[in-house]
Design an enzyme around this catalytic site. Structure first.
Site, mmCIF file in Angstrom:
data_model
loop_
_atom_site.group_PDB
_atom_site.id
_atom_site.type_symbol
_atom_site.label_atom_id
_atom_site.label_comp_id
_atom_site.label_asym_id
_atom_site.label_seq_id
_atom_site.Cartn_x
_atom_site.Cartn_y
_atom_site.Cartn_z
ATOM 1 N N GLU A 85 61.356 65.136 70.403
ATOM 2 C CA GLU A 85 62.197 66.209 69.861
ATOM 3 C C GLU A 85 62.486 67.280 70.922
ATOM 4 O OE1 GLU A 85 63.909 66.355 67.241
ATOM 5 O OE2 GLU A 85 63.122 64.575 66.264
ATOM 6 N N TYR A 93 63.558 73.911 63.223
ATOM 7 C CA TYR A 93 64.068 72.535 63.238
ATOM 8 C C TYR A 93 62.997 71.574 63.776
ATOM 9 C CZ TYR A 93 65.994 68.325 65.102
ATOM 10 O OH TYR A 93 66.161 67.004 65.404
ATOM 11 N N ASP A 119 70.007 70.880 62.108
ATOM 12 C CA ASP A 119 70.491 71.148 63.468
ATOM 13 C C ASP A 119 72.006 70.989 63.441
ATOM 14 O OD1 ASP A 119 70.878 68.424 63.283
ATOM 15 O OD2 ASP A 119 69.982 67.941 65.218
#
Ligand code: SF4
Length: 372
Positions: A40, A123, A141
């Site tokens: 991520e 997020y 996002d």
């Protein structure tokens, strides 16, 4: 929001599509929070295809949170070198160190603890906790926001704080509670592969029958384009000192270069990594770089005889900045001794195997290497 019958059909169709058509990506073969977290962070502002080799190399060297926490920062930056946005790597390691200190090297399961770690926002926390632990947190996002805006025909700037908060509510309400990790990835995958920013492929879309924007014929204009920040042009002059054996001088990352002159925003632009003497040019690159080099080389015997050999310029872009890099080769019989600096072969800057340097520094090194 969708009525409950529609909601359950929507979830079923999107999850079914994802499970059948998802791309095979290395971080999708695991539920290890460390690997999910690393992916991520690397994927922020960076394309999937660019991330894959970095992800694999990084894990070979740092297979778990403990090995990352203990590593020298320079080695972490070296493995990040070329991926850009280096604060991500620094935050990742600081967070790993906190995890070892406070949680025995185990990623926490609650959102507040995750949010308290460096480099982790809402997020990222939602993505890690849902995918690794099945936590019921919906991600939002740019990709997911675009999908939601089209499904519900939301007009206006999606980044407006009220609109963003309302999109988060929609994301929370849509989240499939039985499979939050797959759900979040399915929404992201739809936005990345089918519901693309330009020319969404509605004919291939598993949820097209629920899509308001498609019904209204406005899929191409939702979301509205944001006004882009005006591009700022910056010219940098870079001094590549070279001795007869091909060694060059690199300055320490600026945050630690106390006592050495730093100029304007150069520390940001050279990414706080090992770098050549660099200035932001105001008017006259040669004159200003010569002054800068004289300051750095104060006391060194080469100081008075600097000949700046003009090399081809290179282009570089960082967010809204368009950077012209103007490298100059400065040949010396002997590299000066500068506190906190190091000397290395130029080839090591062009293709680093142990050095952490930014792409910008590498471009300047290539220009100097090609001109020899
Ligand atoms: Fe996006 Fe088209 Fe699917 Fe609507 S129908 S969600 S615009 S791909």
């Amino acid at each position: 929001m969708l009525p409950s019958r529609e909601l359950s059909a929507f979830r079923k169709r999107l999850l079914g599509w994802f499970r059948q058509y998802q791309r095979d990506l290395p971080w999708r073969r695991t539920r290890d929070p460390y690997r999910i977290w690393l992916s991520e962070i690397m994927l922020q502002q960076t394309r999937v295809t660019a991330v894959i080799p970095y992800f694999e190399r990084f894990l070979e060297r740092f297979p778990d949170i403990h090995s990352l926490a203990q590593a020298p920062q320079e080695e972490v930056l070296r493995l990040w070198s070329g991926l850009g946005y280096y604060s991500r790597a620094r935050n990742l390691q600081r967070a790993a160190q906190e995890l070892v200190l406070r949680y025995g090297g185990v990623f926490p399961r609650d959102v507040e603890s995750a949010l308290a770690l460096p480099g982790i926002g809402r997020y990222t926390a939602a993505a890690i906790l849902s995918i690794a632990y099945g936590g019921k947190h919906a991600v939002l996002d740019g990709n997911v926001a675009r999908v939601l805006a089209r499904i519900f025909a939301v007009r206006g700037d999606l980044r407006d704080s009220k609109r963003w908060a309302s999109l988060q509510k929609s994301a929370d309400a849509l989240l499939a509670p039985s499979a939050p990790g797959d759900w979040n990835q399915a929404m992201m995958e739809l936005g990345a592969t089918v519901c693309a920013p330009r020319a969404p492929q509605c004919l291939l879309c598993p949820v097209s029958r629920f899509c308001q924007a498609r019904k209204l014929g406005i899929a191409d204009v939702v979301p509205e384009r944001r006004k882009k920040r005006a591009t700022e042009s910056v010219t940098l002059a870079v001094g590549i000192l070279l001795d007869s054996s091909g060694r060059t001088l690199l300055l320490r990352p600026p945050e630690r270069s106390k006592g050495l002159p730093v100029n304007g925003e150069v520390p940001v632009l050279v990414s706080k990594m090992w770098h050549f003497p660099t200035i932001v040019v105001q008017a006259d690159a040669v004159k200003e770089l010569r002054i800068h080099l004289s300051e750095i080389l104060a006391g060194a015997k080469e100081r008075g005889t600097l000949i700046l050999d003009d090399l081809p310029t290179a282009r570089h872009a960082v967010t809204y900045r368009s950077i012209t890099v103007h490298p100059f080769r400065v040949c010396c019989s002997e590299l000066p001794r500068v506190a906190g600096a190091k000397t290395v072969p130029l080839s090591e800057v062009i293709s680093p195997s142990t050095l952490a340097v930014s792409n910008l520094t590498r471009k300047a090194a290539r220009a100097a290497g090609a001109g020899r």
